[in-house]
Motif scaffolding. Structure first.
Motif, mmCIF file in Angstrom:
data_model
loop_
_atom_site.group_PDB
_atom_site.id
_atom_site.type_symbol
_atom_site.label_atom_id
_atom_site.label_comp_id
_atom_site.label_asym_id
_atom_site.label_seq_id
_atom_site.Cartn_x
_atom_site.Cartn_y
_atom_site.Cartn_z
ATOM 1 N N LYS A 157 0.818 -1.204 0.000
ATOM 2 C CA LYS A 157 0.000 0.000 0.000
ATOM 3 C C LYS A 157 0.855 1.257 0.000
ATOM 4 N N LEU A 158 0.273 2.339 -0.538
ATOM 5 C CA LEU A 158 0.878 3.665 -0.492
ATOM 6 C C LEU A 158 0.102 4.522 0.506
ATOM 7 N N PRO A 159 0.693 5.617 0.993
ATOM 8 C CA PRO A 159 -0.035 6.497 1.914
ATOM 9 C C PRO A 159 -1.347 6.985 1.309
ATOM 10 N N GLU A 160 -2.341 7.199 2.168
ATOM 11 C CA GLU A 160 -3.671 7.593 1.705
ATOM 12 C C GLU A 160 -3.633 8.915 0.951
ATOM 13 N N ILE A 161 -2.794 9.851 1.380
ATOM 14 C CA ILE A 161 -2.730 11.153 0.718
ATOM 15 C C ILE A 161 -2.182 11.029 -0.687
ATOM 16 N N VAL A 162 -1.394 9.991 -0.944
ATOM 17 C CA VAL A 162 -0.866 9.748 -2.291
ATOM 18 C C VAL A 162 -1.902 9.029 -3.149
ATOM 19 N N MET A 163 -2.588 8.066 -2.563
ATOM 20 C CA MET A 163 -3.574 7.301 -3.326
ATOM 21 C C MET A 163 -4.818 8.125 -3.642
ATOM 22 N N HIS A 164 -5.221 8.978 -2.709
ATOM 23 C CA HIS A 164 -6.436 9.786 -2.901
ATOM 24 C C HIS A 164 -6.125 11.236 -2.554
ATOM 25 N N PRO A 165 -5.515 11.955 -3.488
ATOM 26 C CA PRO A 165 -5.073 13.327 -3.199
ATOM 27 C C PRO A 165 -6.218 14.320 -3.055
ATOM 28 N N GLU A 166 -7.419 13.954 -3.507
ATOM 29 C CA GLU A 166 -8.563 14.861 -3.438
ATOM 30 C C GLU A 166 -9.771 14.134 -2.871
ATOM 31 N N PRO A 167 -10.662 14.863 -2.182
ATOM 32 C CA PRO A 167 -11.915 14.238 -1.742
ATOM 33 C C PRO A 167 -12.766 13.849 -2.946
ATOM 34 N N ASP A 168 -13.697 12.958 -2.692
ATOM 35 C CA ASP A 168 -14.618 12.543 -3.754
ATOM 36 C C ASP A 168 -15.826 13.468 -3.745
ATOM 37 N N TYR A 169 -16.218 13.951 -4.936
ATOM 38 C CA TYR A 169 -17.301 14.920 -5.040
ATOM 39 C C TYR A 169 -18.380 14.417 -5.978
ATOM 40 N N PHE A 170 -19.604 14.938 -5.760
ATOM 41 C CA PHE A 170 -20.600 14.893 -6.809
ATOM 42 C C PHE A 170 -20.251 16.003 -7.789
ATOM 43 N N THR A 171 -20.382 15.709 -9.079
ATOM 44 C CA THR A 171 -19.973 16.691 -10.089
ATOM 45 C C THR A 171 -21.092 16.915 -11.089
ATOM 46 N N ALA A 172 -20.979 18.018 -11.793
ATOM 47 C CA ALA A 172 -21.915 18.350 -12.871
ATOM 48 C C ALA A 172 -21.174 19.172 -13.906
ATOM 49 N N PRO A 173 -21.590 19.080 -15.185
ATOM 50 C CA PRO A 173 -20.941 19.903 -16.220
ATOM 51 C C PRO A 173 -21.001 21.378 -15.835
ATOM 52 N N PHE A 174 -19.883 22.052 -16.011
ATOM 53 C CA PHE A 174 -19.782 23.430 -15.545
ATOM 54 C C PHE A 174 -20.705 24.346 -16.345
ATOM 55 N N SER A 175 -21.309 25.286 -15.640
ATOM 56 C CA SER A 175 -22.188 26.284 -16.252
ATOM 57 C C SER A 175 -21.871 27.650 -15.662
ATOM 58 N N LYS A 176 -21.635 28.603 -16.528
ATOM 59 C CA LYS A 176 -21.312 29.961 -16.067
ATOM 60 C C LYS A 176 -22.488 30.590 -15.329
ATOM 61 N N GLU A 177 -23.704 30.226 -15.735
ATOM 62 C CA GLU A 177 -24.887 30.814 -15.119
ATOM 63 C C GLU A 177 -25.118 30.309 -13.709
ATOM 64 N N ARG A 178 -24.445 29.202 -13.347
ATOM 65 C CA ARG A 178 -24.682 28.592 -12.033
ATOM 66 C C ARG A 178 -23.404 28.534 -11.203
#
Length: 898
Positions: A157-178
């Motif tokens: 195993k590798l350190p957690e910060i290396v394996m998962h450098p970012e939190p997991d998010y819900f995502t959506a296509p970017f919109s300037k209006e929102r």
């Protein structure tokens, strides 16, 4: 947070239109009013910057891309200067900010560097154009429960910060209006460097730079091809061997080198999320596939090693080799000459050692391993689909296939296709290639491909002619006419011919590969594919078809043709009526197929690693030696990266091609060489670290690109998996001696206590030497032999059906055909049943996808609802205020009247 204005609306409209050259030009001509966030501070001296700075001189604006060129009017003339001027002006009109480093500040005193920064307004606009998914809420779906046996794998195993450098998010296509909907904490870090360089590269590929012959010219690729710019690349974030001093530098390159690219970390898992973040999804999916392939090879290698060890431990129990080596059996069997005139008779025990080593690969375990590999390849492909589905979900690629179809056309396609028609989907005009032009181009392309395939076949025939020509020479050299004994050792005429021919064939393969790579790119460019995906698929099929024939043709010859069309003494079969066809060793042709496979497979892997690792290192070393060590000049981050090698648009293509060709070696011919998966495993352990090392240390940072799968390679692997069942069944049936031995064991053995005794004598037919025609009669017959033996099932000379095939021959042939049919059906049934049992997408991933889509739609709905409520409240407030004003005005007027 909402920064939407008329200027941005114009930009997105023009970006989304993009219906050919006109819209490309309009896109860059209507954006001249985009303001810079910060003025360029040219007074800050370059020497005051950090050596690893990835920012403009002001230390605030990040460098998203770098263009390099050498300005020498004596060599270039004014044409390139004018192209650069107009191109850079159009980039600024598109909203990008540029800063140029004078050649006097560069290390070699010749190169200009144009640094490009994409401000916030440009990023959010093109993020919407490209439908880039951005985080809207942290993922609240619980992770899969931890495996209680995970502690066993702790060393890997590798350190957690290396394996998962970012939190997991819900995502959506970017919109300037929102914009308020997205988790924008800092505009400078909201878009990662890989996303930023992807956006800037998209603009660069569509930016016009002039008009020639009435046609608009655009795109950085053309400017690189014609030498206007010498390089275009995004920057690495720091040096790979140490952290950057700048606190604003991410140091992801350093982390990748420390935890991934160094060979001492070969036993560690790969930090796929960090690879994806730094290099993009396309490179991330390649390393995910390569790592998974290597893991699965471990199981195949273990089983193959066990089968090989079984052959090694049972060598002394092999009755066939015992009879060949026995001086009273093999020593008294006189074999017919191996060639005409110059070759003498020889004793069967001269092939003693080769027959013993042949048992290593030609035994009962061979059949088991061939069936096992047919099932293994199915498990590999099915489990990879599941792994790929997980990555698609985790990396927000679930809907990417639809997005990819909506991406813009290739700039080369837009530039070369002058005719336009309405797209039935978008109802917009777009360039197209007329059907007649397509037909002509495909005819030229197909003819070229066929010509090169025939050239490969011709080269293979030339190698076969070499084998036939030198075989007689080796046979005459390695025999002693007086004692009929060979030179001591394992080297036989067959093996000596096979080894030298395999080496020659490998050299020819490398030469043809070098030439055809350029031809394949040329004819694919000539076809003018519509999209980048279509371009890669066409090039992939051409290169794979060529390399399939190039690498495997010699193995197919040894496996299925050599020794099958020999004839018999006095009636031999000749190639071109001159060279007598080759015979197999009395122990079979399987050992020669193993030799051929080992030389080509091992040679390819060694040569490939030399090309991938040593050649770039030498080039970079030479470049560093040319770099000035004067303290007056700062060897900046863009100069350091400029001296690295260019990974290129097809860099990943060659990596896939190399692995798929290796996959063919370990599946198509694995019945002849159980150790092939072990060799592939050791190579791949090295390959992962070599690829990661060169990508991190020796190459410029590639432009990030998205990919949701390994693409057309998946279909190629599926095709090879099906073909491997057929080839291995034929190898076991026709190349090995397993079926003839089984037929003898069950139908023709006369000794119930030792069923295999007498097999060698039974498998050799008798020929009367007086029946030799003059062209076959050996020049020397020291002991005046009246008969000799040859490998076949024919009646003896005193039989009424002289030299005709015996019933045993037809029994063996029927057994071979029955075995092929039974093995193929059994393996295919098991394969399809396993594929049916294993779903392509895991159930928990399906649930997570549905859950995320539901929550994302809910969040968007609530956002729109709140926005509507806010608007209604504002309208009500405004209305009430107007009523109050009117009422107040009425009261005032009434008081005035009174």
């Amino acid at each position: 947070m909402n920064r939407v204005g008329k200027k941005d609306e114009t930009l997105i409209e023009m970006g989304l239109a993009n219906d050919g050259e006109e819209s490309n030009g309009a896109l860059f001509e209507n954006l001249s009013n985009t303001d810079s966030e910060l003025p360029c501070n040219s007074e800050i001296d370059k020497r005051h910057q950090s050596k690893d700075s990835v920012f403009f001189r002001d230390g605030v604006r990040r460098i998203d891309f770098v263009l390099a060129y050498v300005d020498d009017p004596k060599i270039e003339g004014e044409k390139k200067v004018e192209r650069r001027r107009e191109f850079e002006n159009n980039l600024e009109k598109a909203g990008l900010e540029l800063e140029t480093e004078d050649k006097k500040e560069s290390d070699n005193g010749k190169t200009y560097f144009v640094k490009i920064h994409a401000p916030w307004e440009v990023l959010i606009t093109y993020a919407e154009v490209l439908s880039i998914k951005m985080p809207i809420k942290e993922n609240d779906i619980p992770c899969t429960a931890e495996n209680p046996l995970d502690w066993i794998f702790w060393p890997f195993k590798l350190p957690e910060i290396v394996m998962h450098p970012e939190p997991d998010y819900f995502t959506a296509p970017f919109s300037k209006e929102r914009q308020e909907l997205y988790l924008i904490e800092d505009e400078n870090t909201f878009f990662s460097p890989s996303v930023r360089n992807r956006i800037v590269f998209y603009i660069l590929t569509r930016c016009p730079y002039g008009t020639e012959e009435g046609k608009k010219k655009f795109g950085i690729k053309r400017l690189l091809n014609n030498g206007t710019y010498t390089a275009a690349y995004p920057l690495h974030d720091c040096q790979y061997w140490k952290r950057a001093n700048d606190p604003k530098c991410e140091n992801e390159r350093y982390t990748l080198y420390r935890e991934w690219a160094r060979f001492p970390r070969f036993f560690k898992e790969q930090p796929l999320d960090l690879i994806r973040k730094y290099y993009g999804e396309r490179i991330g999916i390649y390393f995910a596939w390569l790592g998974f392939y290597t893991e699965m090879l471990f199981f195949a290698a273990i089983v193959g090693l066990i089968c090989f060890l079984y052959g090694a431990f049972t060598m002394n129990e092999n009755m066939s080799s015992q009879e060949i080596c026995d001086s009273e059996i093999g020593g008294k069997i006189i074999m017919c000459p191996l060639c005409d005139k110059k070759c003498d008779y020889w004793r069967l025990n001269s092939t003693c050692e080769s027959s013993e080593y042949s048992h290593l690969f030609d035994n009962v375990a061979t059949l088991f391993f061939a069936i096992f590999m047919g099932i293994w390849v199915t498990l590999f492909l099915e489990f990879w689909k599941r792994r790929q589905a997980r990555l698609e979900y985790e990396w927000d690629l679930v809907d990417f296939e639809e997005e990819q179809q909506q991406l813009q056309l290739r700039p080369e396609y837009e530039a070369k296709c002058t005719q336009k028609r309405k797209n039935p989907v978008t109802q917009e005009l777009e360039p197209y290639l007329p059907l007649t032009s397509q037909a002509i181009r495909f005819c030229i392309s197909g003819t070229t491909v066929l010509f090169w395939i025939f050239l490969i076949i011709a080269s293979m025939i030339a190698v076969i002619v070499y084998r036939l020509a030198v075989y007689a020479a080796f046979a005459s050299i390695m025999e002693n006419a007086q004692t009929l004994q060979p030179i001591q050792g394992i080297l036989t005429p067959q093996l000596a011919t096979s080894v030298t021919a395999s080496c020659l064939n490998f050299v020819i393969i490398m030469i043809l590969n070098f030439l055809y790579e350029r031809i394949a790119i040329w004819i694919t460019d000539m076809e003018i594919p519509r999209t980048h995906l279509e371009y890669e698929n066409r090039l992939t099929m051409k290169m794979f078809l060529f390399q399939f024939v190039n690498y495997y043709s010699s193995c197919f010859y040894v496996a299925f043709f050599k020794g099958k069309f020999v004839g018999y003494p006095g009636h031999y079969t000749y190639m071109f009526d001159r060279w007598r066809n080759e015979e197999c060793d009395p122990a079979g042709c399987l050992i020669e197929l193993t030799t051929q496979l080992t030389i080509i497979m091992a040679g390819k892997q060694i040569w490939g690693n030399i090309q991938e690792a040593i050649v770039p290192w030498i080039r970079n070393w030479c470049g560093r030696r040319k770099a000035s060590s004067s303290p007056e000049n700062l060897y900046s981050r863009w100069e350091q990266d400029h001296d690295l090698q260019n990974f290129g648009a097809l860099g990943l293509f060659y990596e896939y091609l190399e692995m798929v060709i290796q996959f063919g070696f370990i599946t198509l011919f694995v019945a002849s060489f159980p150790l092939a998966p072990l060799l592939a495993l050791m190579n791949n352990i090295l390959e992962i670290r070599v690829d990661s090392w060169k990508l991190t240390t020796q190459f410029r940072r590639p432009v990030a690109a998205k990919a949701h799968s390994i693409g057309v390679w998946q279909e190629i692997l599926n095709g090879m998996a099906i073909l491997s069942v057929v080839t291995n069944a034929f190898i076991v049936a026709f190349t090995s001696d397993m079926i003839p031995r089984l037929v003898y064991y069950y139908a023709y053995s006369m000794d119930p206590y030792s069923p295999m005794s007498g097999y060698i004598n039974d498998s050799l037919s008798i020929f009367q030497t007086s029946d030799f025609p003059d062209k076959n009669m050996p020049d020397i017959n020291p002991e005046n032999f009246t008969t000799c033996r040859y490998r076949d099932y024919r009646y003896p000379p005193d039989h009424e059906r002289k030299y005709a095939h015996t019933m045993q021959f037809w029994h063996i042939l029927a057994a071979k055909m029955a075995f092929i049919i039974i093995m193929e059906h059994v393996v295919f049934i098991v394969k399809f049943f396993v594929a049916w049992m294993i779903p392509d997408v895991p159930a928990e991933v399906k649930a997570k996808i549905k859950r995320e889509k539901y929550l994302t739609q809910k969040i968007l709905h609530e956002y729109e609802l709140n926005k509507l409520k806010q608007k209604l409240c504002e309208n009500r407030t405004t209305a009430s205020m107007e009523k109050e004003v009117i009422a107040t005005e009425g009261r005032v007027e009434l008081s005035e009247v009174m």
